[in-house]
Write an enzyme that holds these catalytic residues in place. Structure first.
Site, PDB file in Angstrom:
ATOM      1  N   ARG A  25     -29.468  42.139  -0.328  1.00 20.49           N
ATOM      2  CA  ARG A  25     -28.671  43.128  -1.067  1.00 20.49           C
ATOM      3  C   ARG A  25     -28.102  44.185  -0.116  1.00 20.49           C
ATOM      4  O   ARG A  25     -26.962  44.613  -0.255  1.00 20.49           O
ATOM      5  CB  ARG A  25     -29.532  43.786  -2.150  1.00 20.49           C
ATOM      6  CG  ARG A  25     -29.712  42.889  -3.381  1.00 20.49           C
ATOM      7  CD  ARG A  25     -30.963  43.216  -4.167  1.00 20.49           C
ATOM      8  NE  ARG A  25     -30.979  44.550  -4.720  1.00 20.49           N
ATOM      9  CZ  ARG A  25     -32.096  45.206  -5.059  1.00 20.49           C
ATOM     10  NH1 ARG A  25     -33.273  44.624  -4.896  1.00 20.49           N
ATOM     11  NH2 ARG A  25     -32.031  46.405  -5.569  1.00 20.49           N
TER      12      ARG A  25
ATOM     13  N   ARG B 203     -18.032  47.734  -6.665  1.00 21.96           N
ATOM     14  CA  ARG B 203     -18.833  47.322  -5.516  1.00 21.96           C
ATOM     15  C   ARG B 203     -18.006  46.528  -4.517  1.00 21.96           C
ATOM     16  O   ARG B 203     -18.477  46.257  -3.421  1.00 21.96           O
ATOM     17  CB  ARG B 203     -19.957  46.423  -6.022  1.00 21.96           C
ATOM     18  CG  ARG B 203     -21.361  46.975  -5.867  1.00 21.96           C
ATOM     19  CD  ARG B 203     -22.270  45.892  -6.344  1.00 21.96           C
ATOM     20  NE  ARG B 203     -23.654  46.039  -6.117  1.00 21.96           N
ATOM     21  CZ  ARG B 203     -24.517  46.683  -6.881  1.00 21.96           C
ATOM     22  NH1 ARG B 203     -24.093  47.365  -7.912  1.00 21.96           N
ATOM     23  NH2 ARG B 203     -25.783  46.649  -6.615  1.00 21.96           N
TER      24      ARG B 203
ATOM     25  N   LYS C 227     -29.053  55.785  -7.130  1.00 24.09           N
ATOM     26  CA  LYS C 227     -27.944  55.940  -8.094  1.00 24.09           C
ATOM     27  C   LYS C 227     -28.454  56.099  -9.526  1.00 24.09           C
ATOM     28  O   LYS C 227     -28.076  57.026 -10.230  1.00 24.09           O
ATOM     29  CB  LYS C 227     -26.986  54.730  -8.022  1.00 24.09           C
ATOM     30  CG  LYS C 227     -26.374  54.516  -6.649  1.00 24.09           C
ATOM     31  CD  LYS C 227     -25.361  53.378  -6.649  1.00 24.09           C
ATOM     32  CE  LYS C 227     -25.958  52.014  -6.897  1.00 24.09           C
ATOM     33  NZ  LYS C 227     -26.746  51.463  -5.789  1.00 24.09           N
TER      34      LYS C 227
ATOM     35  N   ARG D 124     -40.866  50.347  -6.053  1.00 21.61           N
ATOM     36  CA  ARG D 124     -40.179  50.853  -7.250  1.00 21.61           C
ATOM     37  C   ARG D 124     -40.725  50.183  -8.520  1.00 21.61           C
ATOM     38  O   ARG D 124     -41.050  49.008  -8.519  1.00 21.61           O
ATOM     39  CB  ARG D 124     -38.689  50.564  -7.103  1.00 21.61           C
ATOM     40  CG  ARG D 124     -37.870  50.894  -8.326  1.00 21.61           C
ATOM     41  CD  ARG D 124     -36.420  50.995  -7.999  1.00 21.61           C
ATOM     42  NE  ARG D 124     -35.743  49.713  -7.986  1.00 21.61           N
ATOM     43  CZ  ARG D 124     -34.412  49.599  -7.913  1.00 21.61           C
ATOM     44  NH1 ARG D 124     -33.658  50.670  -7.831  1.00 21.61           N
ATOM     45  NH2 ARG D 124     -33.864  48.408  -7.906  1.00 21.61           N
TER      46      ARG D 124
ATOM     47  N   ARG E 272     -38.880  44.910 -10.578  1.00 22.57           N
ATOM     48  CA  ARG E 272     -37.736  44.013 -10.704  1.00 22.57           C
ATOM     49  C   ARG E 272     -37.902  42.797  -9.804  1.00 22.57           C
ATOM     50  O   ARG E 272     -38.378  42.918  -8.682  1.00 22.57           O
ATOM     51  CB  ARG E 272     -36.464  44.776 -10.306  1.00 22.57           C
ATOM     52  CG  ARG E 272     -35.614  45.149 -11.488  1.00 22.57           C
ATOM     53  CD  ARG E 272     -34.538  46.098 -11.112  1.00 22.57           C
ATOM     54  NE  ARG E 272     -33.623  45.590 -10.107  1.00 22.57           N
ATOM     55  CZ  ARG E 272     -32.528  46.240  -9.715  1.00 22.57           C
ATOM     56  NH1 ARG E 272     -32.243  47.403 -10.247  1.00 22.57           N
ATOM     57  NH2 ARG E 272     -31.742  45.738  -8.797  1.00 22.57           N
TER      58      ARG E 272
HETATM   59  P1  ADP Z   1     -29.055  47.667  -6.866  1.00 23.33           P
HETATM   60  O1  ADP Z   1     -27.873  48.584  -6.703  1.00 23.33           O
HETATM   61  O2  ADP Z   1     -30.360  48.351  -6.712  1.00 23.33           O
HETATM   62  O3  ADP Z   1     -28.946  46.369  -6.100  1.00 23.33           O
HETATM   63  P2  ADP Z   1     -28.192  47.108  -9.567  1.00 23.33           P
HETATM   64  O4  ADP Z   1     -29.086  47.225 -10.719  1.00 23.33           O
HETATM   65  O5  ADP Z   1     -27.021  48.025  -9.452  1.00 23.33           O
HETATM   66  O6  ADP Z   1     -29.145  47.225  -8.339  1.00 23.33           O
HETATM   67  O7  ADP Z   1     -27.627  45.623  -9.450  1.00 23.33           O
HETATM   68  C1  ADP Z   1     -28.479  44.514  -9.491  1.00 23.33           C
HETATM   69  C2  ADP Z   1     -27.673  43.252  -9.225  1.00 23.33           C
HETATM   70  O8  ADP Z   1     -26.658  43.085 -10.235  1.00 23.33           O
HETATM   71  C3  ADP Z   1     -26.901  43.222  -7.908  1.00 23.33           C
HETATM   72  O9  ADP Z   1     -27.700  42.805  -6.818  1.00 23.33           O
HETATM   73  C4  ADP Z   1     -25.787  42.218  -8.238  1.00 23.33           C
HETATM   74  O10 ADP Z   1     -26.267  40.892  -8.212  1.00 23.33           O
HETATM   75  C5  ADP Z   1     -25.458  42.551  -9.682  1.00 23.33           C
HETATM   76  N1  ADP Z   1     -24.386  43.563  -9.778  1.00 23.33           N
HETATM   77  C6  ADP Z   1     -24.504  44.842 -10.251  1.00 23.33           C
HETATM   78  N2  ADP Z   1     -23.323  45.478 -10.228  1.00 23.33           N
HETATM   79  C7  ADP Z   1     -22.425  44.604  -9.711  1.00 23.33           C
HETATM   80  C8  ADP Z   1     -21.037  44.670  -9.404  1.00 23.33           C
HETATM   81  N3  ADP Z   1     -20.306  45.779  -9.636  1.00 23.33           N
HETATM   82  N4  ADP Z   1     -20.445  43.560  -8.880  1.00 23.33           N
HETATM   83  C9  ADP Z   1     -21.126  42.445  -8.658  1.00 23.33           C
HETATM   84  N5  ADP Z   1     -22.444  42.312  -8.903  1.00 23.33           N
HETATM   85  C10 ADP Z   1     -23.099  43.370  -9.424  1.00 23.33           C
END
Ligand code: ADP
Length: 213
Positions: free
Chosen positions: A162, A84, A9, A118, A151
């Site tokens: 995740r 999400r 993404k 990554r 990360r």
């Molecule tokens: P990835 O999609 O690779 O897991 P992100 O950078 O999008 O990584 O998100 C990292 C973390 O941030 C997620 O694992 C979650 O804990 C939190 N997070 C991000 N976006 C949301 C969301 N829309 N709702 C709830 N938690 C979120």
């Protein structure tokens, strides 16, 4: 932009930004910034992110609304990592309209491989991969020469968590988008080292067909 963690993404959003000038709102990036600031909110968010759990909806929504307010009226944007959950999708509907869902379809085995190698630029957030998308100089960002880091949630156990959370949420969310007749553009990835350019060019083609760009 909808898809599993590590589906690409952020990578595709940053390329769409370069090619089309569309701004991206990435909730994950916003949370990492908050964690860095070490405020009470940051510490709370950290507890969830580190375990691979979702941040509670009320925090996510508040943060998103603040960020959305900074987008100039009439311009478009890409949401990366939001909505999400079904609740988030419903809440978003009350705030703004989604024109199209860019759905990234990537198998879990490929995601696990990718995420464990990554790297991210500490200064500008650009995404690299030490195996498939190498920077020109090791550990250094091509774009801004910032240092690259891994990360803390890109570890095998947290990646699995995740992915599990993603699969639980994805089905009802996709059903919701379908019910609301939000157009869906699917990009299927089957290769570990699929170059992002081809995927992004195809996305743009599909967006043009539908007159979104
Ligand atoms: P990835 O999609 O690779 O897991 P992100 O950078 O999008 O990584 O998100 C990292 C973390 O941030 C997620 O694992 C979650 O804990 C939190 N997070 C991000 N976006 C949301 C969301 N829309 N709702 C709830 N938690 C979120």
């Amino acid at each position: 932009m909808f898809g599993a963690p590590g589906a690409g993404k952020g990578t595709y959003a940053s390329r769409l930004h370069q090619k089309l000038g569309i701004e991206t709102i990435a909730t994950g990036d916003i949370f990492r910034e908050l964690i860095k600031q070490d405020s009470e909110l940051g510490r709370k968010v950290k507890g969830y992110v580190e375990k691979g759990l979702l941040v509670p909806d009320e925090i996510v929504l508040e943060v998103l609304k603040q960020r959305l307010a900074k987008i100039p009226a009439g311009t478009g944007f890409i949401l990366d990592g939001f909505p999400r959950t079904l609740e988030q999708a419903k809440a978003l509907e009350a705030v703004t309209k989604i024109d199209v869902v860019l759905m990234l379809d990537v198998p879990d085995w490929l995601i696990i491989e990718r995420l464990s190698s990554r790297r991210i630029c500490r200064d500008c957030g650009s995404v690299y991969n030490v195996r498939f998308l190498k920077p020109k100089a090791e550990g250094v960002c091509d774009k801004c020469e910032g240092p690259l880091y891994q990360r803390s949630d890109d570890t095998p156990e947290v990646i699995k968590k995740r992915l599990q959370v993603y699969h639980e949420q994805a089905k009802p969310l996709l059903a919701y988008f379908e019910e609301k007749k939000v157009p869906l553009v699917v990009s299927k990835t089957t290769l570990l080292d699929q170059p992002p350019e081809g995927v992004v060019d195809k996305m743009i083609e599909e967006l043009k067909k539908r007159h979104f760009v």
